[in-house]
Every structure is written in C-alpha cells, then in structure tokens.
Design a protein around this motif. Sequence first.
Motif, mmCIF file in Angstrom:
data_model
loop_
_atom_site.group_PDB
_atom_site.id
_atom_site.type_symbol
_atom_site.label_atom_id
_atom_site.label_comp_id
_atom_site.label_asym_id
_atom_site.label_seq_id
_atom_site.Cartn_x
_atom_site.Cartn_y
_atom_site.Cartn_z
ATOM 1 N N PHE A 68 0.864 29.511 -59.092
ATOM 2 C CA PHE A 68 0.021 30.384 -59.911
ATOM 3 C C PHE A 68 -0.212 31.742 -59.266
ATOM 4 O O PHE A 68 -0.442 32.730 -59.947
ATOM 5 C CB PHE A 68 -1.334 29.716 -60.181
ATOM 6 N N ALA A 69 -0.195 31.788 -57.922
ATOM 7 C CA ALA A 69 -0.662 33.006 -57.262
ATOM 8 C C ALA A 69 0.452 33.957 -56.865
ATOM 9 O O ALA A 69 0.223 35.149 -56.733
ATOM 10 C CB ALA A 69 -1.478 32.639 -56.016
ATOM 11 N N PRO A 95 12.966 24.411 -50.647
ATOM 12 C CA PRO A 95 12.666 23.892 -49.310
ATOM 13 C C PRO A 95 12.053 24.914 -48.359
ATOM 14 O O PRO A 95 11.833 24.595 -47.204
ATOM 15 C CB PRO A 95 14.051 23.457 -48.811
ATOM 16 N N ASP A 96 11.776 26.123 -48.809
ATOM 17 C CA ASP A 96 11.341 27.155 -47.865
ATOM 18 C C ASP A 96 9.851 27.081 -47.584
ATOM 19 O O ASP A 96 9.083 26.528 -48.359
ATOM 20 C CB ASP A 96 11.666 28.541 -48.416
ATOM 21 N N ARG A 97 9.489 27.698 -46.452
ATOM 22 C CA ARG A 97 8.079 27.841 -46.113
ATOM 23 C C ARG A 97 7.508 28.990 -46.928
ATOM 24 O O ARG A 97 8.098 30.054 -47.035
ATOM 25 C CB ARG A 97 7.962 28.139 -44.619
ATOM 26 N N LEU A 98 6.333 28.759 -47.522
ATOM 27 C CA LEU A 98 5.780 29.722 -48.476
ATOM 28 C C LEU A 98 4.421 30.201 -48.027
ATOM 29 O O LEU A 98 3.698 29.496 -47.338
ATOM 30 C CB LEU A 98 5.619 29.057 -49.850
ATOM 31 N N ARG A 99 4.078 31.390 -48.475
ATOM 32 C CA ARG A 99 2.735 31.904 -48.205
ATOM 33 C C ARG A 99 1.976 31.985 -49.511
ATOM 34 O O ARG A 99 2.423 32.618 -50.457
ATOM 35 C CB ARG A 99 2.817 33.279 -47.569
ATOM 36 N N ILE A 115 -4.725 23.394 -50.510
ATOM 37 C CA ILE A 115 -4.806 24.854 -50.650
ATOM 38 C C ILE A 115 -5.435 25.472 -49.400
ATOM 39 O O ILE A 115 -4.911 26.433 -48.822
ATOM 40 C CB ILE A 115 -5.626 25.229 -51.901
ATOM 41 N N LEU A 116 -6.573 24.886 -48.962
ATOM 42 C CA LEU A 116 -7.242 25.441 -47.785
ATOM 43 C C LEU A 116 -6.356 25.318 -46.551
ATOM 44 O O LEU A 116 -6.317 26.214 -45.707
ATOM 45 C CB LEU A 116 -8.581 24.733 -47.564
ATOM 46 N N MET A 117 -5.644 24.204 -46.472
ATOM 47 C CA MET A 117 -4.739 24.006 -45.334
ATOM 48 C C MET A 117 -3.645 25.075 -45.356
ATOM 49 O O MET A 117 -3.258 25.603 -44.313
ATOM 50 C CB MET A 117 -4.113 22.613 -45.447
ATOM 51 N N ALA A 118 -3.152 25.397 -46.551
ATOM 52 C CA ALA A 118 -2.108 26.422 -46.665
ATOM 53 C C ALA A 118 -2.642 27.772 -46.208
ATOM 54 O O ALA A 118 -1.933 28.542 -45.557
ATOM 55 C CB ALA A 118 -1.618 26.508 -48.106
ATOM 56 N N LEU A 119 -3.902 28.066 -46.529
ATOM 57 C CA LEU A 119 -4.484 29.342 -46.096
ATOM 58 C C LEU A 119 -4.712 29.336 -44.593
ATOM 59 O O LEU A 119 -4.448 30.310 -43.895
ATOM 60 C CB LEU A 119 -5.811 29.580 -46.824
ATOM 61 N N GLY A 140 0.599 29.407 -44.409
ATOM 62 C CA GLY A 140 1.907 29.042 -44.923
ATOM 63 C C GLY A 140 1.905 27.579 -45.295
ATOM 64 O O GLY A 140 1.067 26.813 -44.819
ATOM 65 N N THR A 141 2.809 27.213 -46.180
ATOM 66 C CA THR A 141 2.856 25.825 -46.594
ATOM 67 C C THR A 141 4.275 25.479 -46.997
ATOM 68 O O THR A 141 5.135 26.340 -47.092
ATOM 69 C CB THR A 141 1.871 25.576 -47.759
ATOM 70 N N LYS A 142 4.504 24.206 -47.201
ATOM 71 C CA LYS A 142 5.850 23.740 -47.480
ATOM 72 C C LYS A 142 5.742 22.512 -48.361
ATOM 73 O O LYS A 142 4.681 21.882 -48.396
ATOM 74 C CB LYS A 142 6.534 23.383 -46.155
#
Lengths: 378, 324
Positions: free
Chosen positions: A126-127, A204-208, A292-296, A300-302
């Motif tokens: 979404f973001a 498969p990529d790491r995302l921000r 979501i909080l973990m990604a922030l 980055g998240t995967k």
Amino acid sequence: MTKRIDRRAIVRALIVFVVAALAVFAVSTIGSTAMADTPDAATAVAQTSAIHADAETTEAEVTVDDTAADAPGTNRIAQNVFNGLVFGLLLALASVGLSLIYGTTGLSNFAHGEQVSLGAMLAYFFATQQPVSLPLLPWEFVIGWPLWLAAIAAIVVAGGTGWLQDRFLWSKLRKRGVKMVQQMIVSIGLSLALLNLLQWWIGPDRLRVSIAIEERRQVGPIQLGDTTAVSIAISIAVLLAVAYFLLRTRLGRATRAVSDNPALAAASGIKVDAIIRLVWIMAASLAALGGILMALYDSGTKFDVGAKLLLLMFAAVTLGGLGQPFGALVGSLVIGVVVETSTLWLGPDLKYATALAILILVLLVRPQGILGRAERVG
Amino acid sequence: MDLIYDILREAIAPTTAAFALAAIGLNFHFGLTGLLNMGQAGFMLLGMYGYAITVREGGPIWLGVIVAIACAAVFGLILGWPTLKLRGDYLAIVTIAAAEMIRYLGRSQNLNDLTGASTGIRGNDFKGSFEMLSPFPDSQVTFLVWTFHGTRSTSWWLLVVGWTLVALMLLMYWRLSKSPWGRVLKGIREDEDAVRSLGKNVYSYKMQALVIGGVIGALAGIIWALGASVQPDSMGRPTTFWIWTLLLLGGAATIFGPVLGSILFWGSLVAVKGLASLLIPETLLNTQELEPFSLTLVGITLMCLVIFRPQGILGDKKELAFND
C-alpha cells in the motif's frame, strides 16, 4: 499444583546443556582460526554482510547497531539490552496472538509467522512508490498511500485474512472433528503455501516500507531513533489495550473462559465459535502490526521475515506458558533480550540459535512455562 | 516431449532417491511410532556434514558414513531424551527448533573453517573418492530413455547406489515393521498407555525409532550431498515439510509409500513447472515466479491431503498416527 521443580528434570537439563555446550565449544575451537584472524565482532559482522549481500536481514541491522554503539557515550551492553527489549515488545505483538489461538483452540499455528510477513508485505504494497501488481494479473499500478494509512489498511486486510481462515478453514475442521495434530500439519501446509505466495507476489528482494532515514539521538547510555520511539509507544499501547480487553471486558472474560474450558464456557452460554473467530481476527491483526513495526525497526523487510520469527515466537510462548497471553509477553521480552545480548559474545548469525536453545531448555526443566499451570504434558 | 523426458529424469534422479530415503526414515518416526519429527532436514544436514568433512579431511568413505551415522544417532539421543516424554506437538516444536539450530550453527561464521559457513562445502572437496569407485565410464551414458553422466555428480553411479540404499531400507522397514519390535511400535502409535501397561518401556522404544529414522535421514543427506554439494540453507524447514508432504502423499505407515510419494512429488513438481511455463504466458508468470508458484501448490496439496485423504495413496485409514 506444586512449586517444586522436579530435581531429575533439572539434572537432565543440566547434562544436556553441558553436553551441548561442550559440543559447540569443541566444534568452535576446531574452527576458531577464522575468528582469530578477525579482532572484534563488529568487523566480522561487517565482513559477513559484505560477503553475503543477501544474508539474513537481521545481520545487516546488527551491523548498523554495532557501528552506532561505537559512538562515544554509548554503553554497548545497555544498548543491546534496550534493543532486546524493543525487539521483545515487537515480538510480543505477534506471540500474544499465537498464544491466544493456542489457548482457545489448542492449535500450534505454524502459519502465524506468515501472518507477520503478510502484514509487512501489505504495508509495503500500500505504501510503496514502486509499481506493484497482483499475482496472475498483468496490470501494474502505484498505490503510494502515506505510511499510517497503509499500515491501517494492512492491519485491516490482515485481520480479514484471519476471519477468512477461521470462517472457511479452521471452523470447518473443528466441525469435522479433525484431530489437533492433523490441524497442525494443515497449518504447516498453509505456512508453506503462504510463504511461497508472498514470494511470488512481492518477490524475493529486501524491501523498505518507509524511505525515511531514521535519525538517532543519544538518550542516556543508549541511542534511540524517532521511529523506534514511536514503535515502542504503539506496541506498549496496543499490548495494554489487549490486557485491558482480556481482564476487564465481558468479551475478554469470555475469551479467557474459553481458554480455560471450552465445554464449560459453552454450557454457561458463551458462543465459543464466535469467540474463537474474534481471537483469529485479533491474532492476525496483532501479527500484522508486529510485522509492520518490525519492518520499520529493522528498516527493511522480506517475504520470509515471519518465517524466521516463528520459532522465536514459539520459544516465547513456550517460555511464558502455552496458552497464557501474559506469559507470551514475558517470554517475548526475555527472548528479545537474550537474542540481542547474545551478540555481545556470540556471532550475530547465532543469535536466533540462542533463543532456540532456551526453548529446548525450558521444555526440559519446566514444560509448562513460567506462568503456566503445572500439568502433565506427556 | 522434452517435458515428459524431464519428468522421467526427475523420477529416478538421485535427489528423488535421497528424499525417498529421508521419507523412509520419517516413516519409522511417524508412520510406525507416531512421533512428530519436524526436524528430518536437521538429521540430513548432520549426515552431510559428517560425511563431507570426514572425507574432505582425508578420511576413507566408510569412516565418513560411520561419522555421519554417529552424528545423527547422537543428535537423535540428545533430542529424544528430554522430549519423548512430552506431548506430540512439543516434540514437533523441539525437533524443528533443533534442526534450525543445526542449520544456524552450520552457517555460522564462527565455524567457517569446518563447515564453510553459509556457502557450505563445495562438491569437489569430498566427491572424489566416491566417484573413483564408479564402475561406469567417465562420460555420458544413455540407457533406455535416460541420459546421465557415468560417474560425476548426478550420475548413474550415484543413482545405482542411492536406489540400492532405498531398496535395502525398504527391506529393513518391511522386516522390522513385521517383527515383534515393530508391533510394539505400532502399539505405541495406537495407544501408548496400553503398551506401557503391558510392561514395555515405551520411552526406550520411541528412542530407538527416533535414532533409526534419524540415521536413515543422515544416509539420505549423504546421497543428496553427493549429487550436489553441502549447503546448509538447502536443508531448512521447507525441506522437512516437503518430506512430510511426500510421505503423506504416498501413504504413511506403508512400505512403498515414501518411494511412490517421492517420485510423484518431484515428478509432478517438474510437470507443474513445465506446464505452467507452457500454458501461462510470460507476462502473467515469469520464470522467476515459477518456483514459488509451484511450491505454493505444494503447500495447498499438503493441506488438502491432510484434510481429505490423510492415509495418502497407498495407506490404510486404520493405520493412522493422528491420535492426539
């Protein structure tokens, strides 16, 4: 209910622990020449993440922390303990749901990790300003909502998947009288399917999730970023709300009654199925928020972030006592601190292994966990 | 036509044999005894490391195999000791955690000299002595429809060894499951307390089953490593779940279930990928997405199998271990 821990269990635990420690020690002295070349852990980490650009997401995060910790006035131990507490809080968001599901239905839900990833992926979906698409549909489009809106949308959609799952899968299985072990394997199948679906969908990529770069400020002996501070506030508020819900509201009391004894709860007029559906929705939304909080927090998240956390969640839930939501909170904090402080003397690539070691040790000494009631589990 | 050839090739490939072996091991755990071992990949990984490191350091093949077996046996003992008295799902969580720990240790930078960290051990470091024993020519050999290399990596030699091992283990499973020992295990699966009341040491029987199945898993790991290389991340949780899927597909607690399951699983995985790349246009599903797409189907298959036909293709519904 006895407070006394079986002495034989302790002896057994100690022996296993000593044997395991000796084995690890022996193996690592054989292979320790590599460590001798690298003077301190931070450089080793830097090398690790330089060599394996696609290495574990958390390693990169640790590298950041370690370099930050070298700044003057920062106490490395305090920083690690603090990181551990933050990590534990975020982990608690996810594991409380896992524990609630276990308490009300008896299911060890192996697909819960994917619920965490799903939250993070949805928030990204979404973001992000990048074009995104849905599987098997040829159109690409940009949604690009602001972060708060994306996060809320992600949590709502994730809660929806919780409802969907219970409506069309788990409630049907309960009605058919499918055995618990069978349901557990179904959840394993679901986790396999969801994991690959996410990879197929998002790649498969790491995302921000957010492009903003976090500014760190010195607070006492530790460094603290703005996003992290907000994450802590949100997670504490949400956990307090969950606690209030469970302890003070009628529905929460009903939930605890179902956890205690479903048959008795049903007999006293509680709609057990409705409660369980509510628990599923709550668990899925909490997991998504955690993701979501973990990604922030990790900036980055995967797609497989939740799969990596799943065993930590199990460790936390088991440590606190299976089916005890407050136990899950305590367990998560302990696991978080252990995981982060273990990087002080073990390699960061072993930090999850320490949590799993705790899981096994707890099962040896006190299978019912810290807050659990003593009962026969074998 | 190519697709059919690919499927046939996959059906007899050493990987298929390795997974069949691992599933036979799991059949000892789950099919026969009802243990929920979710860490079979950990046993395989230990087997690989045991063999590859011993041979790389100059040990003979037989020593490598013994080390692999010993590693798996010790791992089984350590794992089983605290957990076999606990309820089924606890065992599942502990085995999965222990298997992941093995993987984390294996890919840890601290053990770089021993295990090669996350890059693993290259095939050339340990395959030589095994390939020297090959009676087949050192070139491509075609037999019926199949073409494999005679000796190197995924070769006729490895294929013969792998499937011979599968046959031996099947024979062992068949004899053991018909023996008094096997009947006690089946009794434990059906009703632990009943067996205990007959004076049998349930704990010790479970331990024996766990160790035997784990050792077979270690052998499977050796076969797998000889066909490729030692790579800790290839033995993560998904691998265990695939082994479960193919065991449940073929039929747990049956003799030929693991083999049939393995052949069907890998054959249909190739078939799905092939058909999908033929039928679904590139714009909707590019080659990078084929793998997750087909593995998504694997997950759904596992769910449907457990819900609708838990006994698998060959199984008997009465012989099911879902008793908790």
